[in-house]
Enzyme design. Structure first.
Site, mmCIF file in Angstrom:
data_model
loop_
_atom_site.group_PDB
_atom_site.id
_atom_site.type_symbol
_atom_site.label_atom_id
_atom_site.label_comp_id
_atom_site.label_asym_id
_atom_site.label_seq_id
_atom_site.Cartn_x
_atom_site.Cartn_y
_atom_site.Cartn_z
ATOM 1 N N GLY A 1 -22.050 30.929 2.289
ATOM 2 C CA GLY A 1 -20.916 30.069 2.376
ATOM 3 C C GLY A 1 -19.626 30.941 2.068
ATOM 4 N N ALA B 1 1.436 38.722 -0.304
ATOM 5 C CA ALA B 1 2.355 37.720 -0.901
ATOM 6 C C ALA B 1 2.025 36.919 -2.015
ATOM 7 C CB ALA B 1 2.717 36.818 0.395
ATOM 8 N N GLY C 1 -6.761 38.523 11.376
ATOM 9 C CA GLY C 1 -7.614 38.016 10.299
ATOM 10 C C GLY C 1 -9.078 38.095 10.264
ATOM 11 N N VAL C 2 -9.756 37.308 9.636
ATOM 12 C CA VAL C 2 -11.256 37.612 9.444
ATOM 13 C C VAL C 2 -11.922 37.454 10.633
ATOM 14 C CG1 VAL C 2 -13.120 36.300 8.526
ATOM 15 C CG2 VAL C 2 -11.574 36.749 7.122
ATOM 16 N N CYS C 3 -11.235 36.342 11.380
ATOM 17 C CA CYS C 3 -11.967 35.974 12.791
ATOM 18 C C CYS C 3 -11.694 37.418 13.808
ATOM 19 C CB CYS C 3 -11.071 35.108 13.512
ATOM 20 S SG CYS C 3 -11.246 34.645 15.271
ATOM 21 N N HIS D 1 -24.368 22.293 41.010
ATOM 22 C CA HIS D 1 -25.898 22.616 40.932
ATOM 23 C C HIS D 1 -26.006 23.968 41.599
ATOM 24 C CE1 HIS D 1 -29.900 21.621 41.496
ATOM 25 N NE2 HIS D 1 -29.891 22.293 42.686
ATOM 26 N N ALA E 1 -12.073 29.150 13.495
ATOM 27 C CA ALA E 1 -11.002 29.595 14.006
ATOM 28 C C ALA E 1 -10.282 28.650 14.644
ATOM 29 C CB ALA E 1 -11.321 30.730 14.686
ATOM 30 N N GLY F 1 -27.225 29.455 7.368
ATOM 31 C CA GLY F 1 -26.364 28.836 8.003
ATOM 32 C C GLY F 1 -26.011 29.553 9.250
HETATM 33 P P1 FAD Z 1 -8.373 34.287 8.256
HETATM 34 O O1 FAD Z 1 -8.877 34.662 9.463
HETATM 35 O O2 FAD Z 1 -8.969 34.336 7.065
HETATM 36 O O3 FAD Z 1 -6.921 35.061 8.087
HETATM 37 C C1 FAD Z 1 -6.390 35.006 6.726
HETATM 38 C C2 FAD Z 1 -5.409 36.388 6.885
HETATM 39 O O4 FAD Z 1 -4.638 36.236 5.552
HETATM 40 C C3 FAD Z 1 -6.343 37.686 6.513
HETATM 41 O O5 FAD Z 1 -6.001 38.649 7.498
HETATM 42 C C4 FAD Z 1 -5.977 38.096 5.013
HETATM 43 O O6 FAD Z 1 -5.872 39.580 4.896
HETATM 44 C C5 FAD Z 1 -4.539 37.645 4.887
HETATM 45 N N1 FAD Z 1 -4.196 37.355 3.331
HETATM 46 C C6 FAD Z 1 -4.916 36.699 2.634
HETATM 47 N N2 FAD Z 1 -4.097 36.488 1.487
HETATM 48 C C7 FAD Z 1 -2.837 37.110 1.612
HETATM 49 C C8 FAD Z 1 -1.647 37.300 1.104
HETATM 50 N N3 FAD Z 1 -1.769 36.847 -0.216
HETATM 51 N N4 FAD Z 1 -0.605 37.997 1.417
HETATM 52 C C9 FAD Z 1 -0.787 38.149 2.774
HETATM 53 N N5 FAD Z 1 -1.730 38.144 3.529
HETATM 54 C C10 FAD Z 1 -3.170 37.684 2.946
HETATM 55 N N6 FAD Z 1 -15.295 30.735 13.286
HETATM 56 C C11 FAD Z 1 -15.403 30.449 14.554
HETATM 57 O O7 FAD Z 1 -14.579 29.589 14.929
HETATM 58 N N7 FAD Z 1 -16.363 30.787 15.480
HETATM 59 C C12 FAD Z 1 -17.060 31.824 15.196
HETATM 60 O O8 FAD Z 1 -17.975 32.414 16.009
HETATM 61 C C13 FAD Z 1 -17.063 32.248 13.945
HETATM 62 N N8 FAD Z 1 -17.755 33.540 13.635
HETATM 63 C C14 FAD Z 1 -17.705 33.947 12.174
HETATM 64 C C15 FAD Z 1 -18.519 35.165 11.874
HETATM 65 C C16 FAD Z 1 -18.518 35.444 10.476
HETATM 66 C C17 FAD Z 1 -19.308 36.709 10.272
HETATM 67 C C18 FAD Z 1 -17.274 35.029 9.665
HETATM 68 C C19 FAD Z 1 -17.187 35.665 8.397
HETATM 69 C C20 FAD Z 1 -16.574 34.064 10.127
HETATM 70 C C21 FAD Z 1 -16.714 33.471 11.271
HETATM 71 N N9 FAD Z 1 -15.633 32.340 11.539
HETATM 72 C C22 FAD Z 1 -15.909 31.736 13.093
HETATM 73 C C23 FAD Z 1 -14.768 31.483 10.713
HETATM 74 C C24 FAD Z 1 -13.742 32.441 11.178
HETATM 75 O O9 FAD Z 1 -13.465 33.539 11.109
HETATM 76 C C25 FAD Z 1 -12.439 31.679 10.164
HETATM 77 O O10 FAD Z 1 -12.550 30.314 10.342
HETATM 78 C C26 FAD Z 1 -11.288 32.091 10.835
HETATM 79 O O11 FAD Z 1 -10.865 33.321 10.588
HETATM 80 C C27 FAD Z 1 -10.139 31.222 9.875
HETATM 81 O O12 FAD Z 1 -8.946 31.909 10.216
HETATM 82 P P2 FAD Z 1 -7.504 31.583 9.094
HETATM 83 O O13 FAD Z 1 -6.613 31.922 9.841
HETATM 84 O O14 FAD Z 1 -7.483 30.430 8.443
HETATM 85 O O15 FAD Z 1 -7.725 32.798 8.020
#
Ligand code: FAD
Length: 470
Positions: A274, A120, A46-48, A447, A323, A186
């Site tokens: 955001g 999907a 994912g994004v994480c 400590h 995450a 942010g």
């Molecule tokens: P995501 O990680 O967004 O995963 C969703 C997945 O679904 C993606 O891989 C996407 O390709 C897939 N997808 C989407 N639509 C479809 C579809 N229709 N069919 C099939 N697949 C699909 N969070 C923290 O807790 N700590 C941090 O330090 C932190 N740092 C961050 C830094 C940055 C630069 C960014 C942008 C985010 C950060 N986050 C952090 C936030 C964190 O990345 C997200 O909260 C987390 O990834 C959310 O997880 P998720 O599983 O909900 O979705």
């Protein structure tokens, strides 16, 4: 299992392979549910893993090392100006991402969780259509939507899309611009700002609200703001971007600050204002899944949507978009699918800004105390009185504990200082376990260690930290 235009059957289909989706899938498989994940991207994580938490922390680690190397000058140790091989740095960051994403795929294979690569969309409450590297239909008994979020864009009338980078593009590290304007103060904007500062770029930040990191208490944000003020060229709160265009030498931006307008040219602009949920494009009109006014999928405490067999977790299901919150919700949803009596009832979700110094908090903040008129005692311990912080040359931290006045139960904790993101875990456990400030104060902490500041701030709730006077 079949690929192509044939129909597959699974008990649980997880849509999205981020920290919400893959954790839900693994938990469900461990509970004996036949599970598949459909993921649109090239790898699980994912994004994480691919463009968020992990690559940003890999680059922040390097920026911190560069910062530290400068910092030890005050102890009589001097290094020369760092030579940055951007290609090698990018390759290292990508190797970290690939290693972790590969690890998630191995874990999926070991659990016999099938991974389908494609996008999907819902056809009806029991069927999903998949298009991409693999195409076809999957029929499911239950589905978990874990499609995450994407960067929020600004209107073209304010700034055309080809004038700025979003966080994903900034993490690709194509080049290090000479000057960078970060729009949005942010945590993502500040972390990336510090990355680029570490790599030698002149960084400025504008923020529409009255201060940067507005979610954290002001006294906790102060040490971070003060360090960033020394590093960045400018930090301008109460400042709104009102226009931008490409010019020779970069992007000309126009902003308004308390009624006055100003125009500047930057080599590059990063917009981090955001994120928005990926709830569109799923054809939710074919199912009864309801959204709120911001596009988040509405769920109950079991992570169930308004469509009984369909669950939603992670960023797509609401704030905070983090995450660890996504993973926890994934476990809840998987347990409910497996027939267990689970619900989301966490008392505290930690938030960490991984800048230097780090800033972390959980539970109630002082703003919550004021807004809800809570009767509390607050204990604070300045890191200027911590032996370890002084020994590291980083005494600018603060640890704060907010406890209920009558019961002394810990309601909230905030920490700013080196390693605050690690220290906050003890505070989350304290809140989850219903600990009282006295429990933290009476727990023997190692400590010399910055974790002692948690113990001392807890003593402060009773007015008597040993190493500070109130
Ligand atoms: P995501 O990680 O967004 O995963 C969703 C997945 O679904 C993606 O891989 C996407 O390709 C897939 N997808 C989407 N639509 C479809 C579809 N229709 N069919 C099939 N697949 C699909 N969070 C923290 O807790 N700590 C941090 O330090 C932190 N740092 C961050 C830094 C940055 C630069 C960014 C942008 C985010 C950060 N986050 C952090 C936030 C964190 O990345 C997200 O909260 C987390 O990834 C959310 O997880 P998720 O599983 O909900 O979705």
């Amino acid at each position: 299992m079949v690929v192509g235009e044939l129909v597959e059957q699974v008990d649980l289909l997880v849509i999205g392979g981020g920290p919400g989706g893959y954790v839900a899938a693994f938990k469900a498989a461990d509970l004996g549910v036949s599970t598949a994940i459909v993921e649109d991207g090239p790898m699980l994580g994912g994004v994480c893993l691919r463009e968020g938490c992990i690559p940003s922390k890999a680059l922040l680690h390097v920026a911190h090392l560069i910062d530290e190397a400068q910092h030890v000058g005050q102890f009589g140790v001097r290094y020369g100006k760092p030579e940055i091989d951007i290609q090698q740095l990018r390759a290292w960051k990508e190797s970290v991402v690939e290693r972790l994403c590969g690890g998630v795929k191995t874990l999926a294979d070991k659990r016999q969780v099938r991974v389908i690569q494609g996008r999907a969309t819902f056809e009806d409450p029991r069927t999903v259509r998949i298009e991409g590297a693999e195409s076809g239909r999957v029929r499911f008994k239950h589905a978990i939507i874990a499609t995450g979020s994407r960067p929020k864009l600004l209107p073209e009338s304010v700034i055309p899309r080809d004038c700025y980078l979003d966080s994903t593009q900034a993490l690709e590290l194509e080049r290090v611009p000479k000057s960078l304007l970060v729009v949005g103060g942010g945590y993502i904007g500040l972390e990336l700002g510090q990355v680029y500062w570490g790599l030698g770029c002149r960084v400025s930040v504008i923020e529409a609200l009255e201060r940067i990191v507005p979610a954290a208490d002001e006294d906790l944000a102060r040490p971070l703001v003060s360090r960033l003020t020394k590093q960045f060229e400018a930090i301008l709160p109460s400042t709104k971007l009102i226009g931008a265009r490409r010019v020779d030498g970069g992007v000309e931006v126009k902003w308004s600050h308390k009624g006055a307008e100003d125009t500047r040219v930057f080599d590059a602009v990063l917009v981090s204002v955001g994120r928005q949920p990926n709830s569109d494009g799923l054809r939710l009109e074919n199912v009864k899944v309801a959204l709120d006014e911001r596009g988040f999928i509405k769920v109950d405490e079991h992570m169930r949507t308004s469509e009984k067999r369909i669950f939603a977790i992670g960023d797509v299901a609401g704030e905070p978009m983090l995450a660890h919150k996504a993973s926890h919700e994934g476990i809840v949803a998987a347990e409910v699918v497996a027939g267990r009596p689970a619900k989301f009832d966490a008392r505290a979700i930690p938030a960490v800004v991984y800048t230097s110094p780090e800033l972390a908090w959980c539970g109630v903040t002082e703003s919550d105390v004021r807004a809800k008129n809570l009767d509390v005692e607050i204990g604070k311990f300045p890191w200027g009185a911590s032996g370890r912080a002084i020994a590291m040359g980083r005494p600018e931290g603060l640890t704060k504990i907010i406890a209920d006045k009558a019961t002394h139960r810990v309601l909230g904790v905030g920490i700013v200082g080196e390693g605050a993101g690690d220290l906050i875990a003890e505070a989350v456990l304290a809140i989850e376990m219903g600990a009282e400030a006295g429990d933290l104060a009476m727990t023997i902490h190692p400590h010399p260690n910055t974790s002692e500041t948690v113990m001392e701030a807890a003593e402060g709730v009773f007015g008597k930290p040993i190493h500070a006077v109130k």
